[in-house]
Every structure is written in structure tokens, then in C-alpha cells.
Design an enzyme around this catalytic site. Structure first.
Site, short mmCIF file in Angstrom:
data_model
loop_
_atom_site.label_atom_id
_atom_site.label_comp_id
_atom_site.label_asym_id
_atom_site.label_seq_id
_atom_site.Cartn_x
_atom_site.Cartn_y
_atom_site.Cartn_z
CE LYS A 16 -3.92 -2.34 2.16
NZ LYS A 16 -3.41 -3.68 2.45
CB THR A 37 9.86 7.75 0.15
OG1 THR A 37 10.62 8.81 0.72
CG2 THR A 37 9.80 6.61 1.13
CB SER A 49 -12.06 -5.55 2.40
OG SER A 49 -10.90 -5.64 3.21
CB ALA A 52 -11.47 -13.98 7.85
N GLY A 61 -16.25 -11.68 6.07
CA GLY A 61 -17.70 -11.79 5.87
C GLY A 61 -18.18 -11.60 4.44
N GLY A 62 -17.28 -11.32 3.50
CA GLY A 62 -17.70 -11.13 2.11
C GLY A 62 -18.17 -12.43 1.47
N GLY A 84 -7.20 -14.92 2.55
CA GLY A 84 -6.19 -15.23 3.55
C GLY A 84 -6.67 -16.27 4.54
NE ARG A 85 -8.25 -12.85 8.64
CZ ARG A 85 -8.86 -11.77 9.12
NH1 ARG A 85 -8.95 -11.62 10.43
NH2 ARG A 85 -9.37 -10.87 8.30
#
Ligand code: XMP
Length: 246
Positions: free
Chosen positions: A79, A86, A135, A204, A206-207, A223-224
Site C-alpha cells: 500500500k 521514497t 474491505s 474471515a 464476511g464477504g 487469507g484466513r
């Protein structure tokens, strides 16, 4: 990435985010999950949760090499969100380590913001994926704000402006949370097939897998629901099958 997804018949991007632990253990867990899950995914996404404990070179690079062996493109979910000088250095490091794409935040703008990141990516034939609508529950506080469009001087929604930037800047992807399928639909109507939508938040957070895909998500970042499952391969296969059969 598109060809990997097509050839393997999967739109699942694995978010490899193991919980806190000692570096050696995190490396073992990550390797184990990737070995089990790779047949069901089309890309691997890593974030700072893994870069911080393992380090970019040597640590995370071992996982990237494994992903490359399995033919998987890799995305760094960093992100990017700073001033251009930088941002360029950050992107250079991630690309040097072997990542194929980075995620960046369009809030910082183009000039002296993300322009150097797109330049570096283009010169190395890598990708930049932009955040458009996150999300989590707090996403509307930022991405859902009404803002003034500098070009038209009219009001617009922040995520609509970001979707437009994804088109204008020729981004390689746009992130829209699976927890907001109506936003996926709206962003998809702007991007059409020019910029693919990556959607995190199923499981995880809820989507709903079907709702996200129906609304226009090309890739699901998961992921989870996979990494914490008793049988990660079975969980990945199940999610892949639901998404493929929409
Ligand atoms: P879970 O465990 O919730 O993991 O399936 C989701 C993964 O995706 C990341 N994440 C996001 N990344 N924009 C992003 O670029 C988002 O809106 C977003 N929401 C979640 C999260 O860090 C994790 O790796």
C-alpha cells in the site's frame, strides 16, 4: 497472471499472512501452506506481516522463489503511500526481491506521488495495483467520501475518482473489498475489462464469494479462510470451485 488463472482455472490469490511467531517457524508455516495450496491459486500475495519478521531478502525471497517454482506471480501488498522519491525506492526494493506487482494508494496523487512507482514498474515490466475501495468496516470514512473533482470542479465520490485514476494511469489492477459488492459493480462499470478488480474480504471478513464474482471481481484475495483452515488445500479448492461456478 491472467494466463496462469486461465490455464489453472482459478481466480484465487492467496494472502499468506501467518500470525505472530518466530521467523523460522513463520517461514516453515508459509512454505507448508504454499506447498499444499499452490494447485488451487493463480497468485501469491504477501504483506508486511511477513516482511517485518522475515526480512525482504533471504527471508521473504525464499517464499518468492518457491512461488516462482510453482509458476505463481507474486504481489506485495505494501500500500505504497509516501512522497515520490521514497515510493520509488520502496518499489525498487520489492521488485529487486522478485515481486511481480505492488499495491499502492492513489490518495498520494500522481505528481511526486505514484508517478515514479508506475515508471519503475513499467521499466521492469512489473505491475501496480491501486486501492479503490478497501474491505474493512471503516472504508467508507475514506474511500466513500464525497470529494471535489479537480478537473470538472464538480462533486464526486472518492472511490469513483480512484477508479478513474486506475484507468488514466493504466494500473494493472484495482482493489475493491468483497464486503462491498455494490461498490465492485459500480467500479466495474467504470473499469469494464480494462483494469481487473482484485477483491479481498471473503471468508474471515464476511464477504460473499458469489456476490463478489457476480458483481465483477476478477480475482479473489483470500487469507484466513485458507491459511487458518484445518485443511488449507481443501479450503482453497472449495473457494476456487464456488468462484468458478458462478
Ligand atoms: P483475509 O484473512 O481477511 O485476508 O482473507 C485479506 C488479505 O488482504 C489484505 N486486505 C487488503 N489489501 N486492500 C488491500 O490492498 C484492501 O482493501 C484489503 N483488505 C484486506 C489483508 O492485508 C490480508 O492480507
Amino acid at each position: 497472471m491472467e494466463h496462469v488463472a486461465r490455464e489453472k482455472g482459478t481466480s484465487i490469490v492467496l494472502a499468506l499472512d501467518p500470525v505472530l511467531g518466530k521467523p523460522q517457524r513463520l517461514l516453515e508455516i508459509s512454505t507448508k501452506i504454499l506447498e499444499k495450496v499452490h494447485p488451487y491459486i493463480c497468485a501469491l500475495k504477501i504483506n508486511r506481516q511477513l516482511v517485518l519478521p522475515l526480512g525482504l531478502f533471504n527471508g521473504v525471497q525464499k517464499i518468492l522463489r518457491l512461488a516462482q517454482e510453482k509458476g505463481l506471480p507474486t504481489i506485495m501488498d505494501c500500500k505504497i503511500n509516501d512522497v515520490g522519491y521514497t515510493n520509488r525506492v520502496i518499489a525498487e526494493y520489492y521488485f529487486k526481491a522478485g515481486f511481480d506487482a505492488v499495491i499502492a494508494n492513489p490518495f498520494v496523487g500522481w505528481d511526486e506521488g505514484l508517478k515514479p512507482v508506475f515508471e519503475v514498474a513499467k521499466s521492469k515490466r512489473r505491475g501496480v495495483i491501486l486501492l479503490v475501495y478497501m474491505s474493512h468496516n471503516g472504508a467508507p470514512e475514506g474511500y466513500g467520501q464525497t470529494v471535489r473533482d479537480l478537473k470538472t470542479e464538480g462533486n464526486t465520490l472518492q472511490y469513483v475518482a480512484f477508479a478513474q485514476k486506475a484507468l488514466d494511469w493504466k494500473a494493472d489492477g484495482a482493489v475493491v473489498g468483497a464486503t462491498y459488492p455494490e461498490k465492485i459493480r459500480e467500479v466495474h462499470s467504470i473499469l469494464k475489462d480494462s483494469v481487473p478488480i482484485f477483491s479481498p474480504g471473503v471468508g474471515a471478513q464476511g464477504g460473499d464469494i458469489k456476490a463478489a464474482v457476480k458483481a465483477g471481481a476478477r480475482y479473489l484475495i483470500v487469507g484466513r479462510a485458507i491459511t487458518l483452515a484445518e485443511d488449507p488445500a481443501e479450503a482453497a479448492r472449495r473457494i476456487r470451485d464456488i468462484a468458478q461456478n458462478v
